[in-house]
Write an enzyme that holds these catalytic residues in place. Structure first.
Site, PDB file in Angstrom:
ATOM      1  N   ASP A 538       0.852  -1.188   0.000  1.00 36.15           N
ATOM      2  CA  ASP A 538       0.000   0.000   0.000  1.00 36.15           C
ATOM      3  C   ASP A 538       0.887   1.238   0.000  1.00 36.15           C
ATOM      4  O   ASP A 538       2.086   1.147   0.264  1.00 36.15           O
ATOM      5  CB  ASP A 538      -0.968  -0.043   1.205  1.00 36.15           C
ATOM      6  N   GLU A 613      23.429 -21.610 -18.114  1.00 33.80           N
ATOM      7  CA  GLU A 613      22.337 -20.855 -17.456  1.00 33.80           C
ATOM      8  C   GLU A 613      22.894 -19.619 -16.741  1.00 33.80           C
ATOM      9  O   GLU A 613      22.290 -18.544 -16.780  1.00 33.80           O
ATOM     10  CB  GLU A 613      21.602 -21.756 -16.465  1.00 33.80           C
TER      11      GLU A 613
END
Ligand code: DGJ
Length: 729
Positions: A538, A613
């Site tokens: 928020d 990777e």
């Protein structure tokens, strides 16, 4: 000056660049709302108000000869109770004499330069160079002597108006506040409005829902003690025809991390009222004579450019006027790796150093040691509250561990869950009375933990001391502040029985005090908020932390929806987003592209990645750094809606000067022999020519926006495309 008072019409008008907001000190000194919407110059909007003799809508005593005047049918700036307005009230107060009446008349108003601040709650602020003005209107009840001060600040260039409220007991007996809403907005004609909200759940926060306004009270709120995963303190009222790019939208974003409520009521006459503030459920706040109560701020925006226009207003404003951290704009955020999904609580100092070494090869700047480093915590049944290092795990001690990470050229971060306590902890054994539990009732456990009574000063001071001590013990660059349960058993041993209705709110005030202290004591630390993912995402949290963990759900395809919904109000630079093992069939490059719609990092065991990777990750970390200014400071566009049927999800970042842009597309569904798909860009300069991914050809902004990019469909599932556009002329 963005605020104008007209002596003649008794109107007060708040002007931003593209919007106006008007109120009027009207009949009998009631404060009426007249207008909010596109700019109206200096029009007096009183002509909009019609008055009729409406049955069953009472008339204030002073107007006894005017049966046409009823608060039930007039648009109000702050709705009252027991005065003939039967719609949603902004205040419910029990006066000293036991009555519930608040009869507020405008007795005073002031217009000032600058932005108001609240003493107890976080607020947005004005920067140097912002044109910000403040209006304070005092409504007073002549009998109870209760005063309500309505606060407004107008940010002219930003097209933002904020509102907050204060209640002052100027009588000589205590009063009890049972409801106080920070905003009340009445629309005279609300028949064609939709209400958009961001409901969700753990792992699926801020999904977007839209409902048409019908004749009842639509409520959005939380009673979980936090703003929650389930709802977000943000709603939009929009024209029923509004879309991503067109139509009128009003946004309401509440700066509060506790229980909140938004009520949207379409009344019998098709008028629409929106109120928003602290949730009145289990809320009763006593105000002694002379005391003041502050209600949290609501940040309002209006746009006639659809959801994109509204989001851009919030993104720009929240990027510059919400959080004071240097990481908002001065200092670039690092690429991080977090230990949680790499090792959960099964790690020691050696393991962390190994992860860091592997991560370094992937272009990672910061290692975050997540949950499990303190007390004697090996699983989630113990040790919350014991904020000292578990030397069985971190055998070399925190200081030395951080040095080792720093020697690798990396920074170090750490996890806390300060508001919580485990029954199996030294803290609980020493201070069971610091825990929220109702006398005689064993408290509900959630993740086998209990909440500390954050309303209690000793608890706040304990946390300030312990967390600060850890942060001072080593070279800590980053803190993740987590909370992993909703509140129950609301009780404070410090308050008498009749004041337990204050605990929810006092918890939040205590939390803000602790965060404020720790953050101000450590201005160079980067803070990230978290609540079991994005459960307390928020604006109040973003006042303290520049970033917030979006969700524990790292599946890149789910993340498309999570980022989409979150972006309705929160800028992407606040969104914590990582690449993890989640999504086994999704290529690493696609995961990286999704995580680049946020703060970018990793949440996996780097030691288990292959060299190939690790190399891909290094390239992706470098790409994120390359695009950082565009992603963090540019305009963000939602190009598709992942909640609607479709085969691709796409979004775009555009530099403010439109010289550069990044279009990202993820193929979410491949149909056999399906149609060719095109993704249309937004926000480019129509007449400018752009190259794509450094290619030789250039395309006009207009072509890319109106015809779009053809997306190659002969690709494996979940392939992603990134188109980097550069303006050449
Ligand atoms: C919930 C958070 O969202 C996770 O990232 C992790 O920090 C765990 N808590 C640790 O308990």
């Amino acid at each position: 000056m963005g605020i104008i008072f007209s002596e003649k019409s008794k109107t007060i008008t708040l002007h931003t660049r593209h919007s106006s907001y008007q109120m009027k000190i009207g009949n009998l000194d009631y404060l009426f709302h007249l207008y909010y919407g596109p700019a109206i110059c200096d029009a007096d909007m009183s002509y909009q108000i019609m008055q009729y003799d409406r049955g069953f809508s009472g008339n204030p005593y002073e107007s006894r000869n005017a049966r046409t005047f009823s608060l039930d049918a007039q648009p109000q700036e702050f709705s009252t109770q027991q005065q003939g307005d039967f719609r949603t009230a902004s205040i419910e107060v029990v006066n000293g004499d036991g009555s519930y009446s608040f009869h507020g008349k405008a007795v005073d108003f002031r217009i000032k330069k600058g932005k108001y601040q609240l003493d107890t709650l976080p607020c947005v602020f004005a920067n140097e160079g912002d044109t910000a003005d403040t209006l304070e209107v005092t409504l007073s009840d002549a009998v109870s002597k209760v005063q309500v001060v309505l606060l407004y600040s107008v940010f002219e260039e930003a097209d933002i108006i904020t509102r907050a409220v204060k209640v002052l007991n100027s009588g000589d007996t205590p009063i009890h506040l049972k409801k106080i809403m920070s905003v009340c907005l009445d629309f005279l004609n609300g028949r064609n409005f939709d209400l958009v909200s961001l409901p969700g759940r753990y792992g699926q926060e801020r999904q977007v829902e839209r409902q048409h306004m019908t004749h009842h009270i639509h409520t959005i709120g939380s009673v979980r003690g936090s703003s929650s995963h389930q709802q977000n303190p943000f709603v939009i009222l929009c024209d029923k025809n509004a879309t991503e790019d067109y139509g009128q939208c009003y946004g309401f974003s509440l700066m509060y991390s506790g229980n909140f409520l938004a009520e949207a009521e379409l009344d019998q006459y098709d008028q629409l009222r929106l109120v928003m503030g602290i949730n009145p459920k289990q809320f009763v706040y006593e105000l002694a004579p002379g005391e003041i109560f502050e209600g949290p701020e609501v940040v309002m925006a209006f746009s006639d450019q659809g959801f994109t226009g509204l989001s851009h207003l919030y993104h720009d404003f929240y990027r510059s006027n919400l959080c004071r951290s240097k990481f908002v704009s001065e200092t670039e955020r690092p690429v991080l790796i977090n230990s949680w999904e790499a090792a959960f609580m099964d790690f020691d100092d050696k393991k962390l150093v190994e992860i860091a070494k592997a991560a370094r090869k992937m272009g990672v700047d910061l290692l975050v040691m997540d949950d499990g480093w303190f007390g004697k915590r090996d699983d989630d049944n113990s040790s919350l509250g014991d904020w000292y290092v578990n030397e069985n795990k971190i055998k070399c001690g925190l200081h030395r561990l951080v040095e080792q990470i720093n020697d690798l050229g990396m920074k170090f971060g750490i996890w806390f869950e300060p508001e919580m306590v485990s029954e199996d902890s030294d803290l609980y054994r020493a201070h069971p009375e610091w825990t929220m539990q109702i006398p005689g009732r064993p408290a509900v456990r959630s993740r086998n933990q209990m909440a500390l009574d954050m309303s209690r000063r000793e608890v706040q001071d304990y946390l300030i001391e312990k967390v600060n001590a850890v942060l001072d013990d080593a070279n800590i660059f980053y803190v993740k502040w987590d909370i992993n349960r909703s509140l129950t058993d609301i009780w404070s041993n410090c308050l008498p029985a009749e004041r337990q209705g204050e605990v929810y709110h006092r918890y939040i005030l205590g939390l803000y005090r602790v965060m404020d202290n720790i953050i101000k004591t450590h201005p160079d630390i980067l803070f990230e908020g978290c609540s079991g993912g994005g459960g307390r995402y928020d604006p109040a949290m973003l006042h303290y932390y520049p970033q917030y963990w979006v969700s524990d759900n790292n599946h890149p395809i789910d993340r498309l929806k999570l980022h989409y919904g979150t972006s309705f109000v929160y800028p992407v630079c606040t969104m914590g987003a990582h690449i993890s093992d989640s999504g086994r069939f999704v290529p690493l490059r696609t995961k990286a592209m999704v995580a680049m719609c946020g703060t970018f990092g990793y949440e996996l065991d780097a030691t288990k990645l292959t060299e190939e990777e690790q190399k891909i990750c290094r390239e992706q970390s470098d790409l994120f750094r390359k695009y950082y200014p565009l992603i963090f400071a540019g305009d963000y566009y939602r190009l598709t809606n992942p909640f609607e049927p479709g085969n691709m999800t796409a979004w775009q970042h555009v530099a403010k000067d439109k010289s550069e842009s990044l279009v990202s597309v993820v193929v979410t569904n491949l149909t056999c022999n399906g149609p060719q798909e095109y993704i249309k860009a937004k926000g480019l300069e129509p007449d400018a020519m752009y190259t794509v991914n450094d290619g030789e050809e250039a395309y006009s902004g207009s072509a890319l926006m109106n015809a779009g990019f053809p997306i190659n469909r002969e690709v494996p599932e979940y392939t992603a495309f990134q188109f980097h556009l550069q303006k050449i002329r």
